[in-house]
Design a protein around this motif. Structure first.
Motif, PDB file in Angstrom:
ATOM      1  N   UNK A   1     -51.967  10.076  33.317  1.00 34.55           N
ATOM      2  CA  UNK A   1     -51.768   8.613  33.551  1.00 34.55           C
ATOM      3  C   UNK A   1     -50.686   7.796  32.985  1.00 34.55           C
ATOM      4  N   UNK A   2     -49.895   8.267  31.826  1.00 30.64           N
ATOM      5  CA  UNK A   2     -48.807   7.748  31.513  1.00 30.64           C
ATOM      6  C   UNK A   2     -47.584   8.082  32.163  1.00 30.64           C
ATOM      7  N   UNK A   3     -47.526   9.222  32.924  1.00 32.10           N
ATOM      8  CA  UNK A   3     -46.582   9.637  33.785  1.00 32.10           C
ATOM      9  C   UNK A   3     -46.469   8.819  35.084  1.00 32.10           C
ATOM     10  N   UNK A   4     -47.825   8.518  35.565  1.00 36.58           N
ATOM     11  CA  UNK A   4     -47.971   7.832  36.775  1.00 36.58           C
ATOM     12  C   UNK A   4     -47.505   6.082  36.637  1.00 36.58           C
ATOM     13  N   UNK A   5     -47.886   5.660  35.283  1.00 37.50           N
ATOM     14  CA  UNK A   5     -47.541   4.237  35.160  1.00 37.50           C
ATOM     15  C   UNK A   5     -45.986   4.098  34.850  1.00 37.50           C
ATOM     16  N   UNK A   6     -45.297   5.329  34.139  1.00 38.70           N
ATOM     17  CA  UNK A   6     -44.109   5.246  34.026  1.00 38.70           C
ATOM     18  C   UNK A   6     -43.396   5.312  35.190  1.00 38.70           C
ATOM     19  N   UNK A   7     -43.588   6.053  36.142  1.00 37.96           N
ATOM     20  CA  UNK A   7     -43.036   6.034  37.670  1.00 37.96           C
ATOM     21  C   UNK A   7     -42.966   4.813  38.331  1.00 37.96           C
ATOM     22  N   UNK A   8     -44.291   4.140  38.241  1.00 40.99           N
ATOM     23  CA  UNK A   8     -44.420   2.810  38.932  1.00 40.99           C
ATOM     24  C   UNK A   8     -43.709   1.782  38.116  1.00 40.99           C
ATOM     25  N   UNK A   9     -43.468   1.980  36.781  1.00 38.15           N
ATOM     26  CA  UNK A   9     -42.798   0.799  35.945  1.00 38.15           C
ATOM     27  C   UNK A   9     -41.217   0.957  36.810  1.00 38.15           C
ATOM     28  N   UNK A  10     -40.654   2.122  36.805  1.00 35.92           N
ATOM     29  CA  UNK A  10     -39.424   2.413  37.185  1.00 35.92           C
ATOM     30  C   UNK A  10     -39.020   2.140  38.573  1.00 35.92           C
ATOM     31  N   UNK A  11     -40.013   2.265  39.558  1.00 35.00           N
ATOM     32  CA  UNK A  11     -40.024   1.546  40.879  1.00 35.00           C
ATOM     33  C   UNK A  11     -39.752   0.219  41.062  1.00 35.00           C
ATOM     34  N   UNK A  12     -40.540  -0.606  40.067  1.00 34.39           N
ATOM     35  CA  UNK A  12     -40.554  -2.228  39.992  1.00 34.39           C
ATOM     36  C   UNK A  12     -39.020  -2.486  39.397  1.00 34.39           C
TER      37      UNK A  12
END
Length: 959
Positions: free
Chosen positions: A598-609
């Protein structure tokens, strides 16, 4: 941003359950001994009732005058053996009570002994006996009674005593001799009841004059016991001495139980002391004889006197003599029943056999308890040491090998109820809890091989009467509970005609060979599982990583039309399956893997934004502010992850607390493996906390970034435009003035986004609390900054700002956020209210009155507003507005701007999770995703099989 009270070191802490643990350990041999005493054998149950006379602990009236106790010396004179003190107490009463009736060898004595042996048959009517001649009174003797510290100055007092003198009578005489209240002349027995006569056994310490007395054993005499007879019945061994002591009754009881009772365990004179103590109670009149009827005197009893005399005689006989006939009868019945167990017993006659063989056979006739659950041994490890029945003496029963504790710090060994000596049995192997209501629960310890009805048991399961419980490779038990009534189910659950416990994974329907069902029937069961709506997701540990990755990947990509909390529901099903059916150490590893994904998925989404909304724009390219629609699209994945992680965190916390509670109940709080598991769980929970914090920070960051460009309109726009009417409370966004729509649009987009993502209400309130805190600080700082050097602080401009602020608060009140907005906009409202005061009224106010009316404003902020207030051309602030010298330093050094770092902390919501994992799955989208994951697991299982053993996904039969 987490509160210090709720989070320490990045890891949440939970309060542990401390249950009192420290019960006494019962060995199996003691339990078997108790079993033999409490539950008689089958032969004893079938035999007739025992004719053993019971002894009452209550004192009876003194014996009649025609029945007399003889001392040991008298028995010796009449021809008794020299070892008469070792004889049974009953032999003391064989002789005649009077001198003319004949000795033990006379016919009269023999006839009396024969009648006593037949006393149960002759109790109904006894022939009148010839009158007994009276005997001269026995001269009294002198008895020394030591004070034992009750009176100072006196070592002992001598009192007169006869063979009929009771302990209570001697206590009264001794108290009278010592000058204490409560003697015979006191007329009150309360003081006599407070003291007791004690028979003390000890030895004098080495010293001059015989040394100082040192008591090592003490027994409290009953009130009806005869001290002189007790003194004559047994003598102390060489080197020991005995005496009678007067002590307080409570003190004597305490010393008898705590101090002197513990001395019996050292082996010093303990056997003889206990034996003679029990004998002396019976021989000294502990069960006193009943008094004769009125007018009977010493003559022949009449009417019921004969029966009463027979009853009195029965009280004076020992238990072994009274139960002699019943014991012989029971032994004969046991021999017959034991012989019936031998092969060919029906065709042969009883022949004399070694009595030891009969005793060994009668020990095999065990009757199970009728009020407690128990385990019947079907297979053991050592026949010479294993028992047949293991009874549960308390609600929680622990099987294990015992031995030294494996925990650190040298803690005591764990509590074990049943000790099993096989090499593969752990110190704490298995725990069974059987409360008043069924069913019982069985839970294996970590790494302990346990089977339940032939299937490997990894987690806690229900245990029903008739179930088979296997411990290790050697022990096999059958659980029985007579409290449930009947003999259990009609057909044992472990027979192959019905399915047993299903192993994890969807392929159990094809892999299970113990259920006795055909391939078609098992295929239908598998199809029902794959397409069913039960909230169950079975998987094997080897497929865990692929399953969790698929769930997180689908949630991150937004594929499908899952409900907002669908990912958390699917992940919670995985956690629930691990907690119920997989080994004990699997859950912490699953939680750690899940939190990292979950942390890796959220971090990827923050980087995209962040890539789409960079912080630094190229020079010459103006930055386009985010619109409410754009920020809603960007933040939707983050809000979804924040909502799902919050619910998943609450669910995981419940499972961890259950694990700690079970460990506390089993006494494993300090177990190293459990501590390691809890540390892994804390790390996983800390990662989930970090995910919630990061998503919250990013969400409020982009929302406040959008508000930053819309808030200045609240200070500059004029709501009183030509021909426009002010909207009322609850108006739509389109009806609001144009200058307020952008700010209210951001609030409305955030409200719709949190509602669509089903964010926890506590997090919704904290999100808007942060937005209102930012809006209040930003507007107040702009108000302070724009009032310097420009005519901004005047009544007309303040009325416009007040009207805009009231319209915003009214709209937020209609959206359900009025209380939060009023709290965080308080300082801005007070500052605007000060500027809205009419000029004439403001000139009459003083500094002290203004400080009282506007306490929220700091001295520096209040002085800044007053010093820049527009009173007119050429007019300065009046002297009454000057701060006093005591507040001059606060005015000069104080900051007029609000700090953005004093925002409220993020507090994670408490309470149970909102995920519902019971009942059927009603959401069609969630059901489709659940079916897809089940078929994915089925495909993964089939890929491991050879090509000729694979099966296609079965299709459920149409109803």
């Amino acid at each position: 941003m987490l509160s210090g009270e709720r989070k320490e070191g990045g890891s949440p802490r939970f309060g542990k359950l401390h249950l009192p643990v420290g019960l006494w350990i019962n060995s199996p041999r003691k339990q078997l001994a108790k079993l033999g005493r409490r539950w008689p054998s089958a032969a004893s149950v079938k035999s007739s009732s025992s004719d053993t006379g019971s002894r009452s602990s209550e004192p009876l009236p003194p014996p009649p005058p025609h029945v007399e106790l003889r001392r040991v010396g008298a028995v010796k004179a009449a021809g008794g053996a020299s070892g008469s003190r070792a004889k049974r107490i009953s032999q003391l009463f064989r002789g005649s009570g009077a001198g003319g009736a004949g000795g033990p060898g006379t016919p009269g004595g023999a006839q009396r002994w024969a009648s006593e042996k037949k006393l149960p048959e002759l109790a109904a009517g006894v022939a009148p006996e010839p009158p007994l001649p009276t005997r001269a009174a026995v001269p009294p003797g002198v008895l020394k009674i030591f004070a034992a510290g009750l009176a100072s100055g006196a070592n002992y007092k001598s009192v007169l005593a006869t063979e009929r003198s009771t302990a209570r009578e001697l206590v009264a005489e001794a108290l009278e001799r010592y000058g204490l209240a409560g003697g015979r002349g006191a007329g009150d027995g309360g003081c006599v009841d407070a003291y007791a006569l004690c028979d003390a056994l000890g030895r004098p310490a080495a010293g001059v004059g015989g040394g100082e007395w040192r008591a090592e054993h003490l027994r409290v005499l009953a009130d009806a016991e005869r001290p002189l007879l007790v003194q004559d019945l047994w003598r102390a061994r060489p080197g020991w001495a005995r005496r009678f002591e007067l002590r307080g009754r409570e003190e004597a009881r305490r010393l008898e139980q705590e101090v002197f009772g513990a001395a019996d365990g050292d082996g010093t004179n303990a056997p003889s002391w206990r034996t003679q103590k029990n004998r002396s109670r019976a021989a000294s009149g502990g069960a006193a004889l009943a008094s004769p009827g009125p007018g009977s005197g010493s003559g022949t009893p009449t009417g019921s006197g004969g029966k009463e005399r027979s009853e009195n005689l029965s009280l004076r006989r020992s238990v072994s003599e009274l139960s002699l006939q019943g014991r012989r009868r029971r032994q004969q019945e046991r021999r017959q029943q034991a012989l019936s167990m031998a092969p060919g017993a029906a065709d042969t006659q009883m022949v004399p056999t070694d009595p030891g063989d009969f005793d060994q056979l009668t020990q095999c006739l065990i009757q199970a308890p009728s009020n407690r659950p128990y385990f019947l041994l079907l297979q053991g490890y050592q026949d010479a040491q294993d028992f047949v029945v293991y009874v549960m003496t308390r609600e929680q029963h622990v099987f294990g090998r015992g031995g030294p504790s494996s925990s650190r710090g040298g803690s005591p060994a764990p509590y074990v109820d049943t000790f099993l000596n096989a090499p593969d049995i752990l110190p704490r192997h298995c725990t069974v809890r059987a409360g008043p209501e069924p069913p019982a629960m069985v839970r294996p310890s970590r790494g302990a091989p346990v089977t339940h009805n032939g299937c490997l048991l990894l987690r806690e399961a229900e245990l029903h009467p008739g179930d088979l419980l296997g411990l290790g490779e050697h022990f096999l038990f059958m659980y029985k509970d007579p409290r449930a009534g009947g003999s259990g189910p009609a057909r044992p659950p472990w027979l192959p005609s019905r399915p047993g416990a299903a192993p994890p994974g969807p392929g159990w329907a094809f892999s299970c060979r113990l259920c006795g069902r055909g391939l078609q029937e098992r295929g239908e069961a598998l199809a029902a599982y794959l397409d069913g709506r039960e909230p169950v997701l079975r998987f094997r540990p080897r497929e865990e990583e692929a399953l969790l990755g698929e769930i997180v990947r689908a949630a991150a990509s937004g594929a499908g039309d899952l409900p907002p909390l669908g990912p958390a529901t699917l992940l919670a099903l995985c956690v629930q399956h691990s907690a119920r059916e997989l080994e004990l150490g699997h859950l912490p590893r699953l939680l750690g893997r899940l939190a990292r994904l979950i942390k890796e998925a959220v971090w990827e989404k923050i980087k995209e934004i962040g890539d789409r909304q960079p912080e630094n724009h190229p020079e010459g390219v103006p930055e386009e502010p985010l619109t409410p629609e754009a920020v809603s699209v960007e933040l939707r994945p983050l809000i979804l992850w924040m909502a799902n992680t919050t619910e998943l965190l609450s669910f995981v916390q419940e499972k961890v607390l259950e694990m700690e509670k079970e460990a506390d109940q089993e006494g494993l709080s300090s177990d190293p493996q459990l501590c390691n598991d809890l540390e892994l769980c804390d790390e996983a929970l800390a990662l989930l906390d970090e995910v919630i914090m990061c998503t919250f920070q990013q969400s409020v960051y982009y929302l406040t970034k959008t508000l930053y460009s819309t808030l200045p309109a609240l200070l500059d726009s004029n709501p009183f435009t030509a021909g426009a009417e002010l909207p009322g409370p609850g108006a739509e966004l389109e009806a609001m003035p144009p200058g307020l729509r952008p700010t209210l649009g951001v609030f409305q987009a955030a409200l719709e986004l949190t509602s669509q993502c089903e964010l926890h209400p506590d997090l919704v309130s904290q999100t808007f609390g942060y937005l209102f805190f930012f809006s209040n600080a930003s507007l107040l700082n702009s108000l302070m900054e724009r009032g310097q050097g420009r005519p901004f602080y005047q009544w007309s401009r303040a009325v416009q700002i007040r009207t805009n602020l009231d319209l915003v608060l009214d709209w937020l009140q209609g959206a359900g956020l009025g209380d939060i907005a009023t709290e965080f906009f308080r300082k801005l409202s007070i500052a605007v209210n000060l500027l809205c005061v009419p000029r004439t009224s403001l000139l009459k106010a003083s500094w002290s009155s203004l400080r009282t009316d506007y306490p929220t404003l700091t001295p520096a902020q209040l002085h800044h507003l007053l010093s820049h207030y527009q009173l007119g051309p050429g007019r300065g602030p009046p002297p009454a507005w000057d701060p006093p010298p005591a507040e001059r330093d606060a005015v000069d050094t104080g900051d007029i701007f609000e700090s953005f770092s004093s925002h409220p902390p993020l507090i994670l919501p408490l309470g149970s999770s909102r995920l519902r994992l019971t009942g059927l799955v009603t959401d069609d989208a969630l059901h489709r995703e659940l079916r897809r994951l089940r078929r994915l697991l089925w495909d993964l299982e089939q890929q491991e099989l050879p090509a000729n053993h694979r099966h296609g996904p079965p299709v459920a039969a149409s109803p």
